[in-house]
Design a protein around this motif. Structure first.
Motif, mmCIF file in Angstrom:
data_model
loop_
_atom_site.group_PDB
_atom_site.id
_atom_site.type_symbol
_atom_site.label_atom_id
_atom_site.label_comp_id
_atom_site.label_asym_id
_atom_site.label_seq_id
_atom_site.Cartn_x
_atom_site.Cartn_y
_atom_site.Cartn_z
ATOM 1 N N TRP A 6 0.599 -1.240 0.226
ATOM 2 C CA TRP A 6 0.035 0.127 0.131
ATOM 3 C C TRP A 6 0.863 1.324 0.085
ATOM 4 O O TRP A 6 0.535 2.207 -0.728
ATOM 5 C CB TRP A 6 -1.063 -0.107 1.056
ATOM 6 C CG TRP A 6 -1.848 1.312 1.354
ATOM 7 C CD1 TRP A 6 -1.731 2.293 2.229
ATOM 8 C CD2 TRP A 6 -2.948 1.596 0.383
ATOM 9 N NE1 TRP A 6 -2.651 3.345 2.051
ATOM 10 C CE2 TRP A 6 -3.476 2.849 0.788
ATOM 11 C CE3 TRP A 6 -3.553 1.068 -0.561
ATOM 12 C CZ2 TRP A 6 -4.376 3.271 0.095
ATOM 13 C CZ3 TRP A 6 -4.696 1.441 -1.373
ATOM 14 C CH2 TRP A 6 -4.948 2.741 -0.856
ATOM 15 N N LYS A 7 1.932 1.240 0.667
ATOM 16 C CA LYS A 7 2.864 2.418 1.094
ATOM 17 C C LYS A 7 3.535 2.618 -0.554
ATOM 18 O O LYS A 7 3.843 3.924 -0.851
ATOM 19 C CB LYS A 7 4.007 2.287 2.022
ATOM 20 C CG LYS A 7 4.751 3.069 2.118
ATOM 21 C CD LYS A 7 5.794 3.018 3.437
ATOM 22 C CE LYS A 7 6.581 4.078 3.639
ATOM 23 N NZ LYS A 7 7.888 3.759 4.721
ATOM 24 N N ARG A 8 3.837 1.541 -1.169
ATOM 25 C CA ARG A 8 4.658 1.710 -2.413
ATOM 26 C C ARG A 8 3.911 1.015 -3.427
ATOM 27 O O ARG A 8 4.307 0.270 -4.320
ATOM 28 C CB ARG A 8 5.953 1.027 -2.346
ATOM 29 C CG ARG A 8 6.943 1.540 -1.335
ATOM 30 C CD ARG A 8 8.226 1.095 -1.116
ATOM 31 N NE ARG A 8 9.192 1.533 -0.235
ATOM 32 C CZ ARG A 8 10.213 1.056 0.142
ATOM 33 N NH1 ARG A 8 10.856 0.056 -0.527
ATOM 34 N NH2 ARG A 8 11.009 1.564 1.197
#
Length: 478
Positions: free
Chosen positions: A325-327
């Motif tokens: 989700w972050k990347r």
């Protein structure tokens, strides 16, 4: 206290080795009773070894269906022939199927000891509990199902593993001439083992690069230089460092002086390829090289399956999903590239489709062939497996990881045939280099391997079948 602990560890090791060898001897006896004749690839290996045993070494006596060099046969003769001189046994006995197969059982004992020595060298010895963990790890890898099974047949696996592990151990102790010589012996068992000789050289290079990289980082920290920013900043920093390092004649000369035995071995390998007209000897029609990128995905899945106590946990899955989700843009690109590689570079070898004696036949038929979309739906699993493997190796330097990935790529991707035993060596190298897992996980892993081995041997020895056009007994195997 330290001496007592070392002594106790020695007792534990001796007990583990003795018990494993005893069980192996009982299984060997069961195999020998069930398999009186050569089975599967043994129909090529055993007659060739017996010709060597009888003193027929000429090329006219070579079976063109054999694709590996004669290391196994030469060493087997070196082991069994002295038995005829010492004990007065007849040639019929020392060159028998049972005696030749027993050579691999001897290799398995050597592999057990080498694995233990490697764990002692690779893993830190600063904990009281680590001795039990090392012995459990050794025992677990020694009975690793895909390797352990082939200790009882006349295949190249056990000997190939022995010389590769021995070469790696000598490399870690800094004895590079001996390591290169042992790498040559491994190459004589299987040509692709040259890659692991290169890995030994890469290990030396990675060590020097790591030292220089740490010095470079410390210098930048002291000079307070502004950090490079951007999505690939770390990659750019490493690339700049490598370019600067390789431009120094002093650095290159130091690396050459350390790795010249491996360079000489690589030169001999290249000479062999030129003279032979390729890597494969004998029948090349079924061993053509290709760019089979999904082999990397299969290896990651194989590793995830057999190392699940270390690679698969709710916390790992949670951390992976958080990172995705972050990347998300980066992972989207990785997923897209993976789908393209699966779409354009998936190959099914004729042996994979035709030989229903191998487990890979059923994996392919019931997973990949049943629905076309399955191979694309598995991409997230491949990505998770790859990330989990990389995460478990984060204790190693970036340069060691780079060397390992290059060797893994070189040894798997050119192979058209999907066969689990091709994954054994890279798996063992990987497993040796992850931090020692907790005892509970090792016990779980060992228990799972024991169950898989029991089922594998039971099915092989008891669940036989026959092909419609043949009277020969067929058996299921890796």
């Amino acid at each position: 206290m330290g001496t007592e602990m070392a002594q106790l560890e020695g007792y534990y090791f001796s007990a583990a080795l003795s018990c494993t060898f005893l069980v192996s001897c009982l299984l060997f006896s069961a195999f020998s009773r069930a398999l009186r004749e050569p089975y599967m690839d043994e129909i090529f290996h055993l007659p060739q070894a017996q010709r060597y045993c009888e003193g027929h070494f000429s090329l006219s006596q070579w079976d063109p269906m054999i694709t590996t060099l004669p290391g196994l046969y030469l060493l087997s003769v070196g082991v069994v022939k002295p038995a005829s001189w010492i004990f007065g046994w007849s040639e019929h006995v020392v060159c028998s199927i049972g005696m030749l197969r027993f050579v691999n059982l001897l290799f398995s004992v050597g592999n057990f000891y080498l694995l233990y020595l490697l764990f002692r060298k690779v893993q830190p010895r600063n904990k009281a509990g680590s001795s039990i963990q090392r012995i459990l790890s050794t025992l677990t890898l020694a009975v690793f199902p895909t390797l352990y099974f082939f200790n009882f047949l006349y295949y190249t696996e056990a000997g190939s593993m022995f010389f590769t592990l021995f070469a790696y151990l000598m490399c870690l102790y800094g004895n590079h001439k001996t390591s290169a010589l042992l790498g040559f012996c491994g190459f004589m068992f299987r040509q692709t083992n040259i890659v692991w000789a290169v890995f030994c050289a890469g290990n030396v290079i990675a060590q020097k690069l790591t030292e220089a990289w740490k010095t470079e980082l410390q210098k930048k920290k002291e000079e307070r230089l502004p950090p490079i920013k951007g999505p690939f900043s770390e990659f750019r920093k490493i690339l700049q460092f490598l370019l600067a390092y390789s431009m120094s004649f002093k650095n290159l000369s130091v690396l050459f002086l350390l790795t010249w035995p491996y360079i000489l071995l690589m030169f001999l390998f290249c000479l062999f390829v030129v003279v032979n007209g390729g890597i494969v000897v004998g029948d090349r029609s079924s061993h053509e090289a290709c760019l089979h990128f999904p082999q990397l995905f299969y290896f990651c899945s194989f590793t995830l399956f057999f190392s699940f106590p270390h690679l698969l946990s709710p916390s790992k899955i949670k951390a992976f999903l958080f990172l995705v989700w972050k990347r998300r843009i980066q992972f989207f690109v990785i997923a897209l590239v993976s789908i393209v590689l699966v779409w354009k570079f998936t190959y099914a070898h004729k042996y994979l489709l035709a030989d229903n004696r191998h487990y890979t036949f059923y994996v392919w038929k019931r997973v990949f062939q049943r629905y076309e979309i399955v191979k694309y739906l598995l991409v997230p699993v491949y990505i998770f497996a790859g990330w989990s493997i990389a995460d478990s190796l984060k204790s190693k330097s970036i340069f060691w990881n780079l060397m390992f990935f290059i060797c893994l790529f070189t040894v798997t991707v050119p192979q058209k045939l999907l066969e689990f035993r091709y994954f054994v060596l890279p798996y063992v190298i990987y497993r040796l280099n992850i931090p020692l897992p907790p005892t509970s996980r090792l016990v779980c892993e060992l228990g799972c391997y024991a169950v898989v081995n029991f089922l594998t041997f039971y099915i092989f020895l008891n669940k036989t079948f026959q092909w419609p056009n043949s009277q020969d007994i067929q058996r299921f195997m890796w």
